[in-house]
Enzyme design. Structure first.
Site, mmCIF file in Angstrom:
data_model
loop_
_atom_site.group_PDB
_atom_site.id
_atom_site.type_symbol
_atom_site.label_atom_id
_atom_site.label_comp_id
_atom_site.label_asym_id
_atom_site.label_seq_id
_atom_site.Cartn_x
_atom_site.Cartn_y
_atom_site.Cartn_z
ATOM 1 N N GLU A 243 0.883 -1.170 0.000
ATOM 2 C CA GLU A 243 0.000 0.000 0.000
ATOM 3 C C GLU A 243 0.910 1.206 0.000
ATOM 4 O O GLU A 243 1.537 1.536 1.008
ATOM 5 C CB GLU A 243 -0.922 -0.012 1.229
ATOM 6 C CG GLU A 243 -2.132 0.911 1.069
ATOM 7 C CD GLU A 243 -1.920 2.274 1.673
ATOM 8 O OE1 GLU A 243 -1.654 3.210 0.885
ATOM 9 O OE2 GLU A 243 -2.022 2.420 2.888
ATOM 10 N N CYS A 277 -2.442 9.086 2.698
ATOM 11 C CA CYS A 277 -2.259 8.521 1.356
ATOM 12 C C CYS A 277 -3.545 8.544 0.556
ATOM 13 O O CYS A 277 -3.508 8.546 -0.679
ATOM 14 C CB CYS A 277 -1.711 7.099 1.448
ATOM 15 S SG CYS A 277 -2.733 5.970 2.404
#
Length: 498
Positions: A243, A277
């Site tokens: 990720e 993010c």
């Protein structure tokens, strides 16, 4: 101006964790060596067998008790997060509450998702019974980030544990205390075996974990570091789930609720000092509502301020080196013709970055192309949503995204090249435990959360069991000569039609 917070540096075999708002030392931790990491993985091997042996019910019971400890001690946990990240306590509580929700969901649903399930055998194999179940991998290594040191690593740890694995966890060197708090709380509930272990240190320690013989690595961090981890893992064919970064867009259609869209933009761009993010970094707005939308964003941004006091909406930039990236992206945008309606280069000091709203920024500017990971947002005018989709998808990333539209939300969401999209609310997918979380392109691959997250940390095991002897035996050198033409006729009947 205050002194720049130094990057934690090793002193002998330890390093200090610092409060980014004050530079106060909040803890001292070991720099674990490669030998110590390998020893932890070996201990985890035996613990994994014991943990798997508890079965779904036994593991669920322990995970639910762990969840209870985190919930009852929530103020302690939030203070640990604030001490090492500088974020407000309310933000620390938000990420912790979401993580608790995920523990509950994974514990409750692991058996249903991973347990034995029957599969169709087809006519040719009608004498067989077919099942598939998901078995634990064994030992999972988790390398966590500093920006959400509870929510993000637990998105891997929780699901790996629920699937029956042991976990060796390396938190960021900026938030080792939060990692230790979580591991210590788990050890109170599971004292028998080292099912969840902590290792601390820098990149070398994380690299040692990748090469220590774990059965999978779950990494959250920058795309550049993710590539290095993949390269190292390839030497041992260790699978990884990555990720990584994002440059997440927000689309505003002509019929959008502009107040809600502006509020989502401001919160998505500036909360947690923009260190998210899946936060909003780019907004593409229909030309007919562009001016009104920009005015609302500017007005709402005036109420947002970085600081360490209780009234501040967000805290310092946790990693000092990121301040230079934020300054560079703002400066590049302005030099290339962009305008800072709020903030600008001068809004970034040596500890805090105040909000910056940029317009008229070229699409090839760093502020549009590269992840800023700071409290900035670019807003661009588009003629229609087709242009918005085209520009939103013109990125190497593909993590989160947001759409504001009263009539076309689902359609527009389906056209975005992203792992996740929220419609008419910011980042809502992150709070729904049943939804998978992850990206495409340089945002990474694999999924945590939801059924996909449970399966990410398990391996499918297929079993075929003969229930009775078939009238036509195909898997034998002694099958009758008439068997092959009979099979050919049967296959033609079943599959030969146009």
């Amino acid at each position: 101006m205050t002194a720049v917070q130094p990057k934690p540096t090793p002193v002998g075999e330890t390093f200090d964790s610092l409060n980014p708002a004050t530079d106060e030392v909040v803890g001292t931790y070991a720099v674990h060596t490669a030998d110590e990491v390998r020893a932890a993985v070996e201990r985890a091997r035996g613990a994994a067998l014991w943990w798997e042996g508890l079965g779904y019910a036994g593991r669920a019971e322990r995970l639910q008790r762990w969840k209870g400890v985190l919930t009852r001690r929530l103020p302690q946990l939030c203070q640990a997060v604030r001490d090492e990240t500088g974020k407000p306590l309310r933000d620390a509580q938000l990420e912790s509450v979401l993580a608790i929700e995920h523990i509950s969901w994974a514990a409750k649903h692991a058996r249903k998702v991973l347990g034995r399930q029957r599969r169709s055998t087809g006519l040719l194999m009608a004498n067989q019974a077919a099942t598939v179940e998901y078995r634990p991998l064994g030992v999972v290594g988790v390398i966590g980030p500093w920006n959400y040191p509870v929510y993000t690593p637990l998105g891997s740890i929780t699901y790996a544990l629920a699937a029956g694995n042991a976990v060796v966890f390396k938190p960021s060197e900026y938030t080792p205390g939060v990692g230790k708090w979580l591991v210590d709380a788990f050890a109170e509930i599971v004292p028998e075996q080292p099912v969840l272990q902590l290792i601390t240190g820098f990149g070398e320690t994380g690299g040692a974990l990748v090469g220590a013989g774990v059965d999978k690595i779950a990494f959250t961090g920058s795309t550049a570091t993710g590539k290095k981890i993949m390269a190292a893992a390839a030497n041992t064919l260790t699978p990884v789930v990555i990720e990584a970064g994002g440059k997440d867009p927000l689309l505003v259609d002509v019929d959008a609720d502009l107040d809600a869209a502006a509020d989502a933009t401001v919160w998505g761009a500036f909360s947690n000092s923009g260190q998210t993010c899946i936060g909003v970094e780019r907004a593409y707005v229909h030309e007919r509502v562009y001016d009104d939308f920009v005015a609302k964003v500017v007005e709402k941004t005036k109420d947002v301020r970085a600081g360490s006091d209780a009234a501040a909406q967000y805290g310092p930039v946790t990693m000092p080196s990121q301040l230079g990236v934020i300054r560079r992206h703002i400066a590049d945008a302005v030099e290339r013709g962009g305008k800072a309606l709020v903030g600008g280069v001068d809004s970034v000091d040596d500890r805090y970055a105040q909000p910056t709203v940029l317009v008229d920024v070229p699409e090839d500017a760093e502020a549009v192309r590269e992840e800023t990971f700071g409290p900035t947002v670019t807003i661009a005018k588009v003629r229609d949503m087709d242009e918005a989709i085209e520009k939103a998808n013109a990125t190497k990333y593909g993590l989160g995204s947001t759409v504001f539209s009263k009539t076309r939300g689902v359609e527009l969401a389906s056209r975005l090249r992203a792992g996740m999209t929220s419609i008419n609310a910011p980042l809502s997918f992150a709070g729904i435990a049943s939804l998978p979380f992850g990206g495409v392109g340089e945002s990474g691959f694999g999924r945590i959360h939801g059924p996909e997250g449970l399966r990410e940390f398990s391996r499918p095991k297929a079993v075929a069991r003969q229930r009775f002897t078939a009238p036509i035996t195909l898997t034998s050198f002694h099958r009758r000569a008439s068997a092959d033409p009979m099979v050919a006729r049967l296959v033609t009947f079943l599959h030969g039609k146009r």
